[in-house]
Scaffold this motif. Structure first.
Motif, PDB file in Angstrom:
ATOM      1  N   GLU A  42      82.254  30.233  25.919  1.00 50.94           N
ATOM      2  CA  GLU A  42      80.987  30.935  26.143  1.00 50.94           C
ATOM      3  C   GLU A  42      80.214  30.387  27.343  1.00 50.94           C
ATOM      4  O   GLU A  42      79.075  30.763  27.568  1.00 50.94           O
ATOM      5  N   ALA A  43      80.837  29.504  28.099  1.00 56.75           N
ATOM      6  CA  ALA A  43      80.140  28.873  29.218  1.00 56.75           C
ATOM      7  C   ALA A  43      80.080  29.805  30.421  1.00 56.75           C
ATOM      8  O   ALA A  43      80.909  30.701  30.577  1.00 56.75           O
ATOM      9  N   GLY A  50      69.968  25.922  45.241  1.00 58.26           N
ATOM     10  CA  GLY A  50      71.082  25.464  46.057  1.00 58.26           C
ATOM     11  C   GLY A  50      72.048  24.540  45.350  1.00 58.26           C
ATOM     12  O   GLY A  50      72.882  23.906  45.990  1.00 58.26           O
ATOM     13  N   GLU A  51      71.949  24.430  44.036  1.00 57.62           N
ATOM     14  CA  GLU A  51      72.868  23.606  43.255  1.00 57.62           C
ATOM     15  C   GLU A  51      73.522  24.467  42.187  1.00 57.62           C
ATOM     16  O   GLU A  51      72.973  25.494  41.778  1.00 57.62           O
ATOM     17  N   ILE A  52      74.684  24.040  41.720  1.00 54.24           N
ATOM     18  CA  ILE A  52      75.450  24.825  40.754  1.00 54.24           C
ATOM     19  C   ILE A  52      75.475  24.089  39.426  1.00 54.24           C
ATOM     20  O   ILE A  52      75.725  22.877  39.373  1.00 54.24           O
ATOM     21  N   TYR A  53      75.201  24.835  38.344  1.00 54.36           N
ATOM     22  CA  TYR A  53      75.119  24.251  37.009  1.00 54.36           C
ATOM     23  C   TYR A  53      76.028  24.984  36.033  1.00 54.36           C
ATOM     24  O   TYR A  53      76.191  26.200  36.117  1.00 54.36           O
ATOM     25  N   LEU A  54      76.595  24.219  35.097  1.00 53.68           N
ATOM     26  CA  LEU A  54      77.424  24.763  34.025  1.00 53.68           C
ATOM     27  C   LEU A  54      76.560  24.840  32.774  1.00 53.68           C
ATOM     28  O   LEU A  54      76.027  23.833  32.317  1.00 53.68           O
ATOM     29  N   THR A  76      72.684  21.466  29.941  1.00 54.56           N
ATOM     30  CA  THR A  76      73.075  21.975  31.249  1.00 54.56           C
ATOM     31  C   THR A  76      73.671  20.832  32.059  1.00 54.56           C
ATOM     32  O   THR A  76      73.074  19.772  32.174  1.00 54.56           O
ATOM     33  N   ARG A  77      74.868  21.066  32.612  1.00 52.12           N
ATOM     34  CA  ARG A  77      75.553  20.028  33.375  1.00 52.12           C
ATOM     35  C   ARG A  77      75.695  20.466  34.831  1.00 52.12           C
ATOM     36  O   ARG A  77      76.085  21.597  35.103  1.00 52.12           O
ATOM     37  N   PRO A 102      83.645  29.531  34.493  1.00 53.82           N
ATOM     38  CA  PRO A 102      84.543  28.380  34.348  1.00 53.82           C
ATOM     39  C   PRO A 102      85.882  28.852  33.785  1.00 53.82           C
ATOM     40  O   PRO A 102      85.940  29.637  32.840  1.00 53.82           O
ATOM     41  N   LEU A 103      86.972  28.388  34.371  1.00 56.45           N
ATOM     42  CA  LEU A 103      88.303  28.807  33.956  1.00 56.45           C
ATOM     43  C   LEU A 103      89.038  27.724  33.167  1.00 56.45           C
ATOM     44  O   LEU A 103      89.736  28.030  32.209  1.00 56.45           O
TER      45      LEU A 103
END
Length: 149
Positions: A42-43, A50-54, A76-77, A102-103
């Motif tokens: 479910e992620a 300008g930053e990417i979060y999972l 949140t990571r 995310p794969l």
């Protein structure tokens, strides 16, 4: 060495491009991930400032986790990528209508990495076509095995 896979992403999206990103984790999370207590089904990935979060990646804490830390399973990571890759992703997501999913979560040289994909959503008829193709491949394998006996 794969830890967790998101097979549903390949069913719901056309994956255009793949990137490998590092993940900012706490100590208890690394221990739990080594025990395969992670779920990325479910992620999803977002871009903020300008930053990417999972977001939505569930890491179940171990029972023997430290008492002075309050584990948050779905926190949140932050994902770590080169700035050129981040700029490419931002451009594609904002202009071309792509999304980032995310794969796969895996170990690379002792570090936890997440493979993210630049994806475009499938329509319902595309999903049916994918399922028909998968069924035909399975049936073709059965016919070949029966014929070779």
């Amino acid at each position: 060495m794969s830890i967790a896979q998101n097979k549903k992403a390949f069913f719901d999206y056309f994956i255009e491009d793949k990137y490998e990103a590092g993940v900012v984790l706490e100590g208890w999370e690394v221990k739990a991930i080594r025990e395969n207590r992670v779920n990325i089904k479910e992620a999803y990935v977002i871009i903020q400032r300008g930053e990417i979060y999972l977001i939505g990646c569930h890491v179940t804490p171990l029972g023997a986790a430290s008492t002075h830390i309050r584990p948050d399973a779905i926190r949140t990571r932050k994902l770590l990528l080169h700035s050129e890759e981040i700029l490419k992703l931002i451009a594609k997501v904002e202009r071309a209508g792509y999304t980032i999913v995310p794969l796969d979560m895996h170990f690379s040289k002792g570090r936890v990495k997440v493979q993210i994909g630049l994806a475009k959503g499938k329509k319902q008829h595309d999903k049916r076509d994918t399922e028909k193709e998968r069924d035909w491949e399975r049936e073709k394998g059965r016919i070949m095995r029966a014929h070779n006996k």
